[in-house]
Motif scaffolding. Structure first.
Motif, PDB file in Angstrom:
ATOM      1  N   HIS A 313      11.644  28.775  25.514  1.00 20.50           N
ATOM      2  CA  HIS A 313      12.669  28.294  24.331  1.00 20.50           C
ATOM      3  C   HIS A 313      14.398  28.414  25.260  1.00 20.50           C
ATOM      4  O   HIS A 313      13.981  29.041  25.633  1.00 20.50           O
ATOM      5  CB  HIS A 313      12.582  29.346  23.156  1.00 20.50           C
ATOM      6  CG  HIS A 313      12.801  30.974  23.594  1.00 20.50           C
ATOM      7  ND1 HIS A 313      13.961  31.392  23.709  1.00 20.50           N
ATOM      8  CD2 HIS A 313      12.029  32.318  24.235  1.00 20.50           C
ATOM      9  CE1 HIS A 313      14.187  32.922  23.943  1.00 20.50           C
ATOM     10  NE2 HIS A 313      12.884  33.271  23.941  1.00 20.50           N
ATOM     11  N   HIS A 316      18.506  31.839  22.569  1.00 12.47           N
ATOM     12  CA  HIS A 316      18.758  33.503  22.900  1.00 12.47           C
ATOM     13  C   HIS A 316      19.618  33.866  21.758  1.00 12.47           C
ATOM     14  O   HIS A 316      20.121  33.448  20.277  1.00 12.47           O
ATOM     15  CB  HIS A 316      19.293  33.759  24.274  1.00 12.47           C
ATOM     16  CG  HIS A 316      18.729  35.044  24.828  1.00 12.47           C
ATOM     17  ND1 HIS A 316      17.590  35.868  24.216  1.00 12.47           N
ATOM     18  CD2 HIS A 316      19.645  36.222  25.038  1.00 12.47           C
ATOM     19  CE1 HIS A 316      17.206  36.928  23.951  1.00 12.47           C
ATOM     20  NE2 HIS A 316      18.755  37.257  25.168  1.00 12.47           N
ATOM     21  N   ASP A 334      15.210  35.821  29.409  1.00 16.85           N
ATOM     22  CA  ASP A 334      14.364  35.487  27.802  1.00 16.85           C
ATOM     23  C   ASP A 334      15.621  34.353  27.663  1.00 16.85           C
ATOM     24  O   ASP A 334      16.742  34.375  26.650  1.00 16.85           O
ATOM     25  CB  ASP A 334      14.648  36.998  27.366  1.00 16.85           C
ATOM     26  CG  ASP A 334      14.173  36.811  25.902  1.00 16.85           C
ATOM     27  OD1 ASP A 334      13.627  35.807  26.343  1.00 16.85           O
ATOM     28  OD2 ASP A 334      14.606  37.117  25.045  1.00 16.85           O
ATOM     29  N   GLU A 368      13.432  30.129  18.535  1.00 14.63           N
ATOM     30  CA  GLU A 368      12.509  31.536  18.349  1.00 14.63           C
ATOM     31  C   GLU A 368      12.997  32.937  18.413  1.00 14.63           C
ATOM     32  O   GLU A 368      12.123  33.569  17.783  1.00 14.63           O
ATOM     33  CB  GLU A 368      12.203  31.331  20.455  1.00 14.63           C
ATOM     34  CG  GLU A 368      10.982  31.916  20.884  1.00 14.63           C
ATOM     35  CD  GLU A 368      10.991  33.403  20.976  1.00 14.63           C
ATOM     36  OE1 GLU A 368      10.169  34.715  20.741  1.00 14.63           O
ATOM     37  OE2 GLU A 368      12.460  34.463  21.460  1.00 14.63           O
ATOM     38  N   GLU A 369      13.960  32.439  18.557  1.00 13.61           N
ATOM     39  CA  GLU A 369      14.218  34.507  18.716  1.00 13.61           C
ATOM     40  C   GLU A 369      14.915  35.099  17.314  1.00 13.61           C
ATOM     41  O   GLU A 369      14.432  36.204  16.940  1.00 13.61           O
ATOM     42  CB  GLU A 369      15.660  34.900  19.191  1.00 13.61           C
ATOM     43  CG  GLU A 369      15.830  34.793  20.934  1.00 13.61           C
ATOM     44  CD  GLU A 369      15.056  35.746  21.600  1.00 13.61           C
ATOM     45  OE1 GLU A 369      14.587  36.387  20.886  1.00 13.61           O
ATOM     46  OE2 GLU A 369      14.725  35.628  22.557  1.00 13.61           O
ATOM     47  N   TYR A 486      15.742  44.169  28.361  1.00 14.47           N
ATOM     48  CA  TYR A 486      15.207  42.972  27.360  1.00 14.47           C
ATOM     49  C   TYR A 486      15.859  42.991  25.928  1.00 14.47           C
ATOM     50  O   TYR A 486      16.465  44.675  26.201  1.00 14.47           O
ATOM     51  CB  TYR A 486      13.669  43.543  27.096  1.00 14.47           C
ATOM     52  CG  TYR A 486      12.905  42.853  26.141  1.00 14.47           C
ATOM     53  CD1 TYR A 486      12.812  41.672  26.234  1.00 14.47           C
ATOM     54  CD2 TYR A 486      12.991  43.204  25.161  1.00 14.47           C
ATOM     55  CE1 TYR A 486      12.207  40.403  24.451  1.00 14.47           C
ATOM     56  CE2 TYR A 486      12.014  42.332  23.969  1.00 14.47           C
ATOM     57  CZ  TYR A 486      12.186  41.797  24.191  1.00 14.47           C
ATOM     58  OH  TYR A 486      11.251  40.840  22.788  1.00 14.47           O
ATOM     59  N   HIS A 487      16.656  41.869  25.871  1.00 15.47           N
ATOM     60  CA  HIS A 487      16.986  41.991  24.348  1.00 15.47           C
ATOM     61  C   HIS A 487      18.906  43.606  24.683  1.00 15.47           C
ATOM     62  O   HIS A 487      18.803  43.269  23.762  1.00 15.47           O
ATOM     63  CB  HIS A 487      16.434  41.954  23.317  1.00 15.47           C
ATOM     64  CG  HIS A 487      15.995  40.858  22.658  1.00 15.47           C
ATOM     65  ND1 HIS A 487      14.999  40.999  21.581  1.00 15.47           N
ATOM     66  CD2 HIS A 487      14.964  39.901  23.920  1.00 15.47           C
ATOM     67  CE1 HIS A 487      14.982  39.523  20.795  1.00 15.47           C
ATOM     68  NE2 HIS A 487      14.425  38.460  22.438  1.00 15.47           N
TER      69      HIS A 487
HETATM   70 ZN   LIG Z   1      13.861  36.836  23.492  1.00 20.12          ZN
END
Ligand SMILES: [Zn+2]
Length: 537
Positions: A313, A316, A334, A368-369, A486-487
């Motif tokens: 993907h 974001h 990511d 995706e997110e 992450y995120h």
């Molecule tokens: Zn993600």
């Protein structure tokens, strides 16, 4: 080491494995190429590649250009790499929304953002008041003879559950039934009108303080009929730090239940004494974004109509004004990292002029997110340039494979479920890499990214992560990364990475693509696999 001495050069050449010969370039050079793609997609100017944004459009254009350079043909139509996907966007208007516990007829207001948040992914009612029932993990797993919802009266009520799963259930089975879609389906079938989730802070990746910042961001669904699992009238998440309020007077404490959940022990089910009252107001709009599809046509006249689809993907989380620092979710790992690997694998295949019997579609996915939306759309509308009759026979997905240390081994999620897993394992081993079991099956990674959209459509699928073992410094590195980056804005271009390890991974990926595209028989689910049920015949 000085590699210019002829004897040393020969020794090095002898020690190279099959996959290492795929590339004409050196590992450091390939690492730099991969990183250059990541830099283009994750730089601040692209503002976190949120779908529908200018930053995403620039990234999409970049990927299409790189696909073309890597010899891929346009896959969305005869002339375009871009497959348009339409979304409906919802955003909560908290000024017109509220939550309260009602005890003995008296409202006890909850603070949105602090005590609990209202979910926005479904088509929710504007007003709801209902009784609440605590249902443990809130899952029903028929194959394991496990049912949190039996003997519980959920009709017209809100099911409160702790996100997690009981012990002793095979990972793929647990992953499937604890996915939001399946859990909601079971709750709806049991008559529930709403769901209230409590994330166990000891097992969830994102602490409340960070998750709650995202509640004001828009949420999306694809612009088609809502799946049954999205038809709850209300969905909320409860801050575990304040969950005790919900259990007051029930004869149970949240502490006790949380501790059982942490040990994956059976959890009691019981009605809660308070009702929940909700008022929810949403702003709605339409958004469009693109999947980017590039095709390498197969060499075999028959097998070329079967496609291996390699995905990562591109979208974001955009920008969040409430964040400290530069407020940008760059999403370098990511998942610019995965899209960069798509581009590099396509380039390697072209440079080495590899023969692939089946066709391979390389797809950078949108949405995706927002809930695997671009892949859901693609799985329902699989276009292949002009080859409309072609079929998808396998999916290899990458999402945040985390090249934070040298690549010793690969974790292949879903490896034992299908013959695609056997082919990928063969490809990895041919590239000189071992395959290790998933060290953190409780994270349910197999159903948490785009491969799941293909799985639900009957297609064998896999996803990849850098391998590590429990109790090692590598595990610590991953845990620290998840906690801090992450995120979060820290997933940017200033983080320690092993770029040569990423380059090595790209060679392994190429080897796995080759093995999958060249097998005599199309991949299929194994008879014992739980996921076989989705296969069409
Ligand atoms: Zn993600």
């Amino acid at each position: 080491m000085n590699t210019r001495h002829p004897a040393i050069a020969i020794l090095i050449a002898l020690s190279l494995t099959a996959a290492e010969k795929v590339g004409e370039l050196s590992l450091p050079e390939e690492g730099r190429r991969w990183w250059a793609h990541v830099e283009m997609m994750a730089k601040d100017e692209l503002k976190g590649r949120d779908i529908g944004s200018e930053g995403y459009a620039i990234a999409a254009k970049y990927v299409a250009t790189e696909f073309e350079k890597a010899g891929l043909k346009p896959g969305a139509s005869a002339t375009s790499y871009l497959q348009n996907v339409r979304f409906i966007q919802r955003q909560i208007d908290e000024s017109k929304s509220s939550l309260a516990l009602i005890r003995d007829g008296k409202p006890e207001p909850l603070t949105l953002g602090e005590h609990a948040n209202i979910g926005i992914r479904g088509a929710f009612a504007s007003k709801l008041e209902a009784e609440m029932v605590f249902v443990g993990y809130g899952v029903k797993i028929p194959e394991a003879n496990y049912d949190d919802l039996k003997d519980v009266d959920l009709k017209g009520k809100i099911a409160v559950y702790i996100a997690g799963q009981p012990a002793g259930i095979a990972a793929p089975l647990a992953s499937h039934y604890t996915s939001a879609g399946e859990r909601n389906k079971a709750l709806i079938a049991a008559g529930a009108v709403g769901a209230a989730a409590i994330n166990n802070p000891r097992t969830s990746d994102i602490p409340w303080a960070r998750a709650t910042l995202a509640r004001l961001s828009p949420a999306m669904t694809i612009d088609e009929k809502l799946p049954a699992s999205d038809r709850l009238k209300l969905s909320i998440t409860i801050n575990p730090a304040h969950a005790a309020k919900f259990f007051a007077g029930s004869g149970h404490t949240f502490e006790e239940l949380q501790s059982l959940a942490e040990q994956k022990k059976p959890i009691p089910h019981f009605p809660l004494t308070a009702k929940l009252s909700a008022r929810a107001s949403f702003k709605k709009s339409k958004v469009a974004s693109d999947n980017i599809i590039g095709i390498r046509e197969g060499s075999d006249p028959k097998l070329k109509n079967e496609f291996i689809v390699v995905t990562a993907h591109l979208d974001h989380l955009g920008v969040n004004e409430k964040l400290p620092g530069d407020k940008i979710y760059n999403g370098a790992m990511d998942n610019a990292s995965g899209v960069a690997s798509l581009i590099e694998a396509a380039r390697q295949i072209k440079d080495a002029n590899l023969t692939l019997k089946r066709s391979v579609a390389f797809i950078a996915l949108t949405g995706e997110e927002k809930g695997l939306l671009g892949s859901t759309w693609y799985a329902q509308h699989p276009v292949f340039g002009k080859e409309k009759q072609a079929t998808v026979v396998g999916n290899l997905n990458m999402d945040m494979y985390l090249p934070l240390f040298p690549l010793k081994a690969l974790v292949i999620l879903g490896v034992d479920e299908s013959t695609l897993g056997d082919l990928a394992r063969k490809g990895a081993i041919e590239a000189g890499i071992e395959v290790w079991p998933d060290p953190a099956p409780e994270r349910n990674s197999f159903v948490r990214s785009d491969q799941y959209s293909f799985i639900r459509n009957g297609t064998p699928a896999l996803a990849f992560k850098f391998g590590y073992k429990k109790g090692t410094p590598e595990e610590k590195t991953i845990q620290t990364w998840l906690r801090d980056r992450y995120h979060a804005p820290g997933d940017d271009l200033n983080q320690p990475l092993d770029k040569e390890a990423a380059a090595r991974y790209n060679r392994v990926l190429t080897s796995m693509i080759r093995a999958s595209a060249n097998s005599d028989e199309a991949p299929k689910w194994k008879d014992a696999s739980f996921f076989k049920r989705f296969a069409k015949n």
